[in-house]
Design a protein around this motif. Structure first.
Motif, PDB file in Angstrom:
ATOM      1  N   ASN A   4       0.834  -0.969   0.236  1.00 21.90           N
ATOM      2  CA  ASN A   4      -0.040  -0.030   0.202  1.00 21.90           C
ATOM      3  C   ASN A   4       0.986   1.301   0.542  1.00 21.90           C
ATOM      4  N   ARG A   5       2.283   1.548  -0.058  1.00 18.39           N
ATOM      5  CA  ARG A   5       2.770   1.935   0.166  1.00 18.39           C
ATOM      6  C   ARG A   5       3.001   2.863  -1.011  1.00 18.39           C
ATOM      7  N   LYS A   6       2.860   4.227  -1.134  1.00 22.35           N
ATOM      8  CA  LYS A   6       2.439   5.472  -2.085  1.00 22.35           C
ATOM      9  C   LYS A   6       4.209   5.340  -2.882  1.00 22.35           C
ATOM     10  N   LYS A   7       4.130   4.883  -4.314  1.00 22.47           N
ATOM     11  CA  LYS A   7       5.402   5.062  -5.359  1.00 22.47           C
ATOM     12  C   LYS A   7       5.394   6.654  -4.905  1.00 22.47           C
ATOM     13  N   ARG A   8       7.286   7.095  -4.516  1.00 21.37           N
ATOM     14  CA  ARG A   8       7.609   8.362  -5.340  1.00 21.37           C
ATOM     15  C   ARG A   8       7.464   9.374  -6.413  1.00 21.37           C
ATOM     16  N   VAL A   9       6.647  10.179  -6.857  1.00 20.45           N
ATOM     17  CA  VAL A   9       6.743  10.388  -7.563  1.00 20.45           C
ATOM     18  C   VAL A   9       8.818  11.397  -8.442  1.00 20.45           C
ATOM     19  N   THR A  10       9.152  11.097  -9.582  1.00 21.59           N
ATOM     20  CA  THR A  10      10.342  11.366  -9.644  1.00 21.59           C
ATOM     21  C   THR A  10       9.823  12.983 -10.595  1.00 21.59           C
ATOM     22  N   ILE A  11      11.089  13.070 -11.358  1.00 23.30           N
ATOM     23  CA  ILE A  11      11.020  14.172 -12.496  1.00 23.30           C
ATOM     24  C   ILE A  11      10.315  13.660 -13.654  1.00 23.30           C
ATOM     25  N   TYR A  12      11.178  12.808 -13.675  1.00 24.52           N
ATOM     26  CA  TYR A  12      10.489  11.247 -14.807  1.00 24.52           C
ATOM     27  C   TYR A  12       9.629  10.849 -15.088  1.00 24.52           C
ATOM     28  N   GLU A  38       4.986  30.352 -18.584  1.00 19.97           N
ATOM     29  CA  GLU A  38       3.384  28.977 -18.636  1.00 19.97           C
ATOM     30  C   GLU A  38       3.955  27.665 -18.633  1.00 19.97           C
ATOM     31  N   THR A  39       5.121  27.017 -19.138  1.00 16.27           N
ATOM     32  CA  THR A  39       5.771  25.969 -19.043  1.00 16.27           C
ATOM     33  C   THR A  39       6.366  25.576 -17.841  1.00 16.27           C
ATOM     34  N   ARG A  40       6.776  26.669 -16.976  1.00 13.72           N
ATOM     35  CA  ARG A  40       7.026  26.104 -15.309  1.00 13.72           C
ATOM     36  C   ARG A  40       6.140  26.126 -14.435  1.00 13.72           C
ATOM     37  N   ASP A  41       4.828  27.462 -15.094  1.00 14.14           N
ATOM     38  CA  ASP A  41       3.618  27.181 -14.365  1.00 14.14           C
ATOM     39  C   ASP A  41       3.261  25.947 -14.435  1.00 14.14           C
ATOM     40  N   ALA A  42       3.167  24.908 -15.391  1.00 12.31           N
ATOM     41  CA  ALA A  42       2.518  23.700 -15.534  1.00 12.31           C
ATOM     42  C   ALA A  42       3.331  22.907 -14.730  1.00 12.31           C
ATOM     43  N   VAL A  43       4.097  23.290 -14.964  1.00 13.10           N
ATOM     44  CA  VAL A  43       5.570  21.911 -14.347  1.00 13.10           C
ATOM     45  C   VAL A  43       5.241  22.039 -12.337  1.00 13.10           C
ATOM     46  N   LYS A  44       4.942  22.914 -12.234  1.00 21.01           N
ATOM     47  CA  LYS A  44       4.661  23.176 -10.816  1.00 21.01           C
ATOM     48  C   LYS A  44       3.123  23.039 -10.230  1.00 21.01           C
ATOM     49  N   GLU A  45       2.840  23.117 -11.373  1.00 14.86           N
ATOM     50  CA  GLU A  45       1.139  22.706 -10.765  1.00 14.86           C
ATOM     51  C   GLU A  45       1.341  21.262 -10.538  1.00 14.86           C
ATOM     52  N   LEU A  46       1.608  20.826 -11.602  1.00 16.92           N
ATOM     53  CA  LEU A  46       0.862  19.282 -12.033  1.00 16.92           C
ATOM     54  C   LEU A  46       2.262  18.792 -10.685  1.00 16.92           C
ATOM     55  N   ALA A  47       3.531  19.011 -10.178  1.00 17.35           N
ATOM     56  CA  ALA A  47       4.365  19.107  -9.424  1.00 17.35           C
ATOM     57  C   ALA A  47       3.470  18.999  -7.344  1.00 17.35           C
ATOM     58  N   ARG A  48       3.201  19.440  -7.753  1.00 17.41           N
ATOM     59  CA  ARG A  48       2.199  19.961  -6.456  1.00 17.41           C
ATOM     60  C   ARG A  48       0.968  19.220  -6.608  1.00 17.41           C
ATOM     61  N   GLY A  51       2.604  15.490  -5.566  1.00 13.80           N
ATOM     62  CA  GLY A  51       3.181  15.346  -4.526  1.00 13.80           C
ATOM     63  C   GLY A  51       4.626  15.352  -4.834  1.00 13.80           C
ATOM     64  N   TYR A  52       5.268  15.228  -5.296  1.00 14.23           N
ATOM     65  CA  TYR A  52       6.493  15.795  -5.805  1.00 14.23           C
ATOM     66  C   TYR A  52       7.178  16.044  -5.005  1.00 14.23           C
ATOM     67  N   ARG A  53       8.757  16.181  -4.494  1.00  7.95           N
ATOM     68  CA  ARG A  53       9.608  16.620  -3.270  1.00  7.95           C
ATOM     69  C   ARG A  53      10.850  16.533  -3.696  1.00  7.95           C
ATOM     70  N   THR A  54      11.367  17.696  -3.795  1.00  7.82           N
ATOM     71  CA  THR A  54      13.674  17.369  -4.449  1.00  7.82           C
ATOM     72  C   THR A  54      13.543  16.375  -3.614  1.00  7.82           C
ATOM     73  N   ASN A  55      14.258  15.504  -4.141  1.00  5.33           N
ATOM     74  CA  ASN A  55      15.205  14.418  -3.500  1.00  5.33           C
ATOM     75  C   ASN A  55      16.253  15.289  -2.740  1.00  5.33           C
ATOM     76  N   VAL A  56      16.199  15.594  -2.239  1.00  6.17           N
ATOM     77  CA  VAL A  56      17.861  16.460  -1.492  1.00  6.17           C
ATOM     78  C   VAL A  56      19.257  15.973  -1.805  1.00  6.17           C
ATOM     79  N   VAL A  57      19.005  14.954  -1.303  1.00  5.35           N
ATOM     80  CA  VAL A  57      20.337  13.622  -1.023  1.00  5.35           C
ATOM     81  C   VAL A  57      20.813  14.239  -2.784  1.00  5.35           C
ATOM     82  N   ALA A  58      19.643  13.808  -3.816  1.00  5.46           N
ATOM     83  CA  ALA A  58      20.864  13.730  -5.282  1.00  5.46           C
ATOM     84  C   ALA A  58      21.139  15.167  -5.910  1.00  5.46           C
TER      85      ALA A  58
END
Length: 350
Positions: A4-12, A38-48, A51-58
């Motif tokens: 049931n663990r949710k898969k982490r969303v990636t930039i891919y 326009e592209t920046r806004d679309a990417v950020k909206e989809l990321a939100r 539930g995308y989170r930046t991989n800080v370690v990477a």
């Protein structure tokens, strides 16, 4: 494995859904000028939405550094250390840095391993309070040579130069012992930590100097040094001292926990405090005002030390930083409470 663990969303995942290159998504999330609004806004909206989170370690691995400060301490659950960490975190938040905290549990091998883990995380700087077991500093020297700024705080190395935030342990111990002498004590015992640690060696030297300057005999039977000073050890040491033909009439404990153990023994054996046994501890932990009678102690400005260590680390980490070792030395004071207050003449307000 939890199905049931949710898969982490990636930039891919985001790139595939938007039908753009992963590099476009990465740059859009960083507000790179090469990506249209326009592209920046679309990417950020989809990321939100996803539930995308930046991989800080990477990200840190790519940049070879981070805005994270590593903090390595002996024990997280000690009042002094928790206050020190609080000072670090408050200052770090103020300047936009994160903090990773690790504890050695006073074990040298664990300290070595934790240092490696923190440095592998590409920390911006490392704040270290040494483990009680630590007598060699190769692991610290290695990361300093590697370019990671290091600031020692409280427990500092005796033979390794470096940036540090400390108190004058010698003077603080002198004043604590002098206070007991001023109350009329003639046979003062000391509960001291391991002498290979500079802070405990200096506290013992301050104690000895106070006895010497007041013409009091130095009795080796009254000098008790242990690697770990706990409440139980304080109880045991006091029991041992009261088997001597000539008992102590005062105890200076280089931490508060062992002093509380001494109070426990005295109360269980009907030894009046401070009339027959006056006590003073070190750190001014919250327990000082809880135990009965309340325990006199030396202040140890933990939160201020943590803040100063963080500020010093940021200063050292700047490209234009001086190569000279920076030293910050904070002041302490005697807090007089019922455990040592024999005379009204020397009473000072808390």
């Amino acid at each position: 494995m939890n199905k049931n663990r949710k898969k982490r969303v990636t930039i891919y995942d985001l790139a595939m859904e938007l039908n753009v290159a992963p590099s476009t998504v990465s740059r859009a999330l960083q507000d790179h000028f090469s990506i249209g609004r326009e592209t920046r806004d679309a990417v950020k909206e989809l990321a939100r939405k996803r539930g995308y989170r930046t991989n800080v370690v990477a990200a840190n691995l790519r940049m070879q550094t981070s805005n994270t400060i590593g903090v390595l301490v002996p024990w997280i659950n000690r009042p002094f250390i928790s206050s020190l960490i609080s000072g670090v975190e408050e200052a770090a938040q103020e300047f936009g840095y994160n903090v990773i905290i690790s504890q050695s549990q006073d074990c040298y091998d664990r300290e070595v391993a934790n240092v490696k883990t923190l440095v592998d995380s590409r920390i911006h700087a490392l704040l270290v309070s040494l483990a009680m077991e630590t007598t060699h500093y190769d692991h610290i020297e290695e990361i300093i040579r590697g370019g990671t700024p290091v600031v020692f705080v409280d427990r500092v190395p005796s033979s390794l130069p470096g940036h540090r935030v400390i108190i004058d342990n010698y003077q603080a111990a002198f004043e604590a012992t002098q206070h007991l002498i001023d109350q009329g004590c003639k046979r003062i015992a000391i509960f001291s930590g391991a002498q290979h640690q500079q802070i405990y060696r200096e506290r013992q030297l301050g104690y000895l100097a106070a006895l010497d300057q007041n013409g009091l005999d130095i009795d080796q039977d009254l000098i008790c040094s242990l690697d770990r000073l706990t409440l139980d050890e304080g109880y045991r040491l006091t029991e041992k001292l009261f088997l001597l033909d000539s008992r102590p009439d005062g105890i200076f404990s280089t931490n508060d926990g062992a002093a509380v153990g001494a109070i426990k023994f005295a109360r269980q054996n009907n030894i009046p405090i401070p009339e027959e046994l006056a006590l003073i501890g070190f750190n001014n932990d919250p327990i000082c005002e809880i135990v009965e009678p309340q325990l006199s102690s030396m202040t140890h400005p933990a939160a201020q030390m943590g803040r100063q260590a963080l500020l010093q680390a940021l200063k050292v980490a700047t490209p234009e930083a001086t190569t000279e070792n920076l030293l910050v030395q904070l002041t302490t004071e005697v807090i007089i409470r019922a455990s040592s207050r024999k005379t009204q003449a020397t009473t000072s307000p808390e």
